[in-house]
Design a protein around this motif. Sequence first.
Motif, PDB file in Angstrom:
ATOM      1  N   THR A 116       0.829  -1.204   0.000  1.00 17.58           N
ATOM      2  CA  THR A 116       0.000   0.000   0.000  1.00 17.58           C
ATOM      3  C   THR A 116       0.866   1.257   0.000  1.00 17.58           C
ATOM      4  N   LEU A 165      -8.534   1.444  -4.728  1.00 12.22           N
ATOM      5  CA  LEU A 165      -9.834   1.009  -4.213  1.00 12.22           C
ATOM      6  C   LEU A 165      -9.685  -0.323  -3.501  1.00 12.22           C
ATOM      7  N   ALA A 166     -10.659  -0.630  -2.679  1.00 11.68           N
ATOM      8  CA  ALA A 166     -10.666  -1.924  -1.994  1.00 11.68           C
ATOM      9  C   ALA A 166     -10.856  -3.034  -3.024  1.00 11.68           C
ATOM     10  N   PRO A 167     -10.215  -4.169  -2.819  1.00  9.86           N
ATOM     11  CA  PRO A 167     -10.394  -5.275  -3.781  1.00  9.86           C
ATOM     12  C   PRO A 167     -11.838  -5.755  -3.792  1.00  9.86           C
ATOM     13  N   GLU A 168     -12.252  -6.270  -4.939  1.00  9.65           N
ATOM     14  CA  GLU A 168     -13.630  -6.731  -5.078  1.00  9.65           C
ATOM     15  C   GLU A 168     -13.843  -8.075  -4.386  1.00  9.65           C
ATOM     16  N   ASP A 179     -11.236 -11.677   4.342  1.00  8.68           N
ATOM     17  CA  ASP A 179     -11.502 -10.671   5.360  1.00  8.68           C
ATOM     18  C   ASP A 179     -10.601 -10.931   6.571  1.00  8.68           C
ATOM     19  N   LYS A 202     -10.609  -6.002   7.242  1.00 11.26           N
ATOM     20  CA  LYS A 202      -9.862  -5.502   6.091  1.00 11.26           C
ATOM     21  C   LYS A 202      -9.814  -6.596   5.045  1.00 11.26           C
ATOM     22  N   LEU A 203     -10.202  -6.250   3.808  1.00  7.54           N
ATOM     23  CA  LEU A 203     -10.251  -7.232   2.739  1.00  7.54           C
ATOM     24  C   LEU A 203      -8.897  -7.277   2.045  1.00  7.54           C
ATOM     25  N   ALA A 237      -4.186  -5.104  -0.454  1.00  5.81           N
ATOM     26  CA  ALA A 237      -5.351  -4.516   0.190  1.00  5.81           C
ATOM     27  C   ALA A 237      -6.037  -3.493  -0.705  1.00  5.81           C
ATOM     28  N   GLU A 238      -5.587  -3.375  -1.945  1.00  6.71           N
ATOM     29  CA  GLU A 238      -6.193  -2.408  -2.848  1.00  6.71           C
ATOM     30  C   GLU A 238      -6.021  -2.875  -4.293  1.00  6.71           C
ATOM     31  N   ARG A 239      -6.808  -2.273  -5.155  1.00  7.69           N
ATOM     32  CA  ARG A 239      -6.656  -2.428  -6.601  1.00  7.69           C
ATOM     33  C   ARG A 239      -6.604  -1.036  -7.207  1.00  7.69           C
TER      34      ARG A 239
END
Length: 611
Positions: free
Chosen positions: A386, A419-422, A426, A430-431, A437-439
């Motif tokens: 991140t 953005l948060a991953p689809e 979990d 936090k996904l 942790a992001e896309r």
Amino acid sequence: MLTTLRISGFAIVDAIEVRFGPGLNVLTGETGAGKSILVNALHLVLGGRMSAEVLREGAEEAVVEGLFELPPDHRVLARLRDVGLPVGAGPAGGESAELLVRRVAARGGRGRAFVNGALCTVSMLEEALRGLVDVSGQHEHVSLLDPTTHTEILDAFAGLRHAQGEPGPELCGVEPTLLRFRAAHAALAALVRERESLAADEGERARRSDYLAFQLRELDAADPRPGELEALEDERRVLASAEKLRDAARAAEALAYGEEGSASERVAQAARALAEAGLLDRRLEAPLALLRSAAVELEEAGRELGRYGDAVGGDPERLAVVEDRLELLRALARKHGGSLDAAIARRAAMREELARVSGGGERLREVGAEIDARAKEALALAADLTRARTEAARVFAEAVRRELDGLAMGRCRLEIALLAPEVGVDVGGKLLGPTGAERAELRIAPNPGEPLRPLARTASGGELSRVLLAVKRTLARRDPVSTYVFDEVDAGIGGAVAEAMGRVLADVARGRQVICVTHLPQVAAFAERHHRVEKRVSGGRTATAVALLESEEARRGEIARMMAGATVTDSAIEHAGALIAAARAPTPERGRRAAPARAAARRVSAEARDR
């Protein structure tokens, strides 16, 4: 760099040889002339799949050859050495090495691949030449519409993954952060799935445990032993036939030993009769010894039969016990595999399974502890990703925006949104997706006053082409690829924007070889080496030909054709010369010369449309 591409028996090509040089190499020609055939052939040189369908009608085989000139320490040459493929020496006295790749597809046979004359597999070829050439197809900008590619682009810029052509961890000895996260994420996801399975199966495990315990109680109560069934069957036969066995034993005892005139008595008499005779002839000593031995054995057999006859007897109670035990063991055998040995083996297996099932709660606790450890590791690596992506997104967006400024999109705003991953795992709310942790999502606002929107919902075809080139230009600073191939990535643009794109391509070509297939005269004007691709008909057959335009007159004529169409006027040739002069002018002068050249090009194009 790629120095020569030779093709024969391929598609509509009889035989052509194209020689490329450093800097910007341009391929032009009418639509359908075969320009993209050259790019497709290059794909095969780089390890693409080749089939007999590519053969030209009437040809027995298709051959594609590519000759590259590389520095002696190039990573591709190192890969070739690692797999035992030869590395050719460069031209005499030169500080380079040559690499000749040859692909052959025979009609009715399998394709073959050669590196410097040595046979190799296509997979070996593809892996060894990875990153040697970067090919951008005329529809590649469509891939920018897929947001999943945006994360890959950002990670390549940030150095989180090895970009195309860069040595992977197996070569550089460093495991990128992204690879370490992926390993931790995969292990974490597997543990979470196991925990979910254990939790979901808890009721089933309880039912299974009860069933196994019941079955084991029955088997443990019976406690069968190996060979017990056969022994009991023997005992039952004896008990059931006790009287018959006793009578037989007593009758045999009487005949052998007990009654007058028994076998034992007669043998003893025979021995006594022979004893005196044996004193006269020593040859009778052996038969006499046998008779005396037989007398002793008959006496022993008689005593044994007497004891057996006294002992054997019918015990109804024992017979009932044996028959009940036999029925129990046979029932267990039928229930657990058809034999007593199978039932005994099943008993051991059920004990092991019951231990596993009963230990499900313990495994659930173990999995929970393992998940905590893996989650901690994955979260730490995700935090590193991140931080790197946040900084890289800012720098990358600014760099692409500067490139777009030179492509007549100076008012375009651009950002990389994280953005948060689809989908993902979990971890404490936090996904975590497979890449972190992001896309990343590329968003632009092409015009002032417009909000930033995803690229797929905003950009036109021409804008996408320019964004693709800007992204490539930005990644080029971190990309060690020495040859870029652009196959009509300038689709959908023209005018001043086309001149700007040509200038950017020429700028890219200062640091590496660029091969560009284009329909834009403004781009072709910047070429340092210009090839014209055309169809020719000979003997009733169409074939593609490639000509190097070495003279100024030939170049002006081709660029004039690109501007004016089929009818090339003197005005078109004059304006083509102006485009070439503007492209060659030093940067400060280029802007002054380019404006009238562009205006002239527009006039020529308008005249062509009027005709």
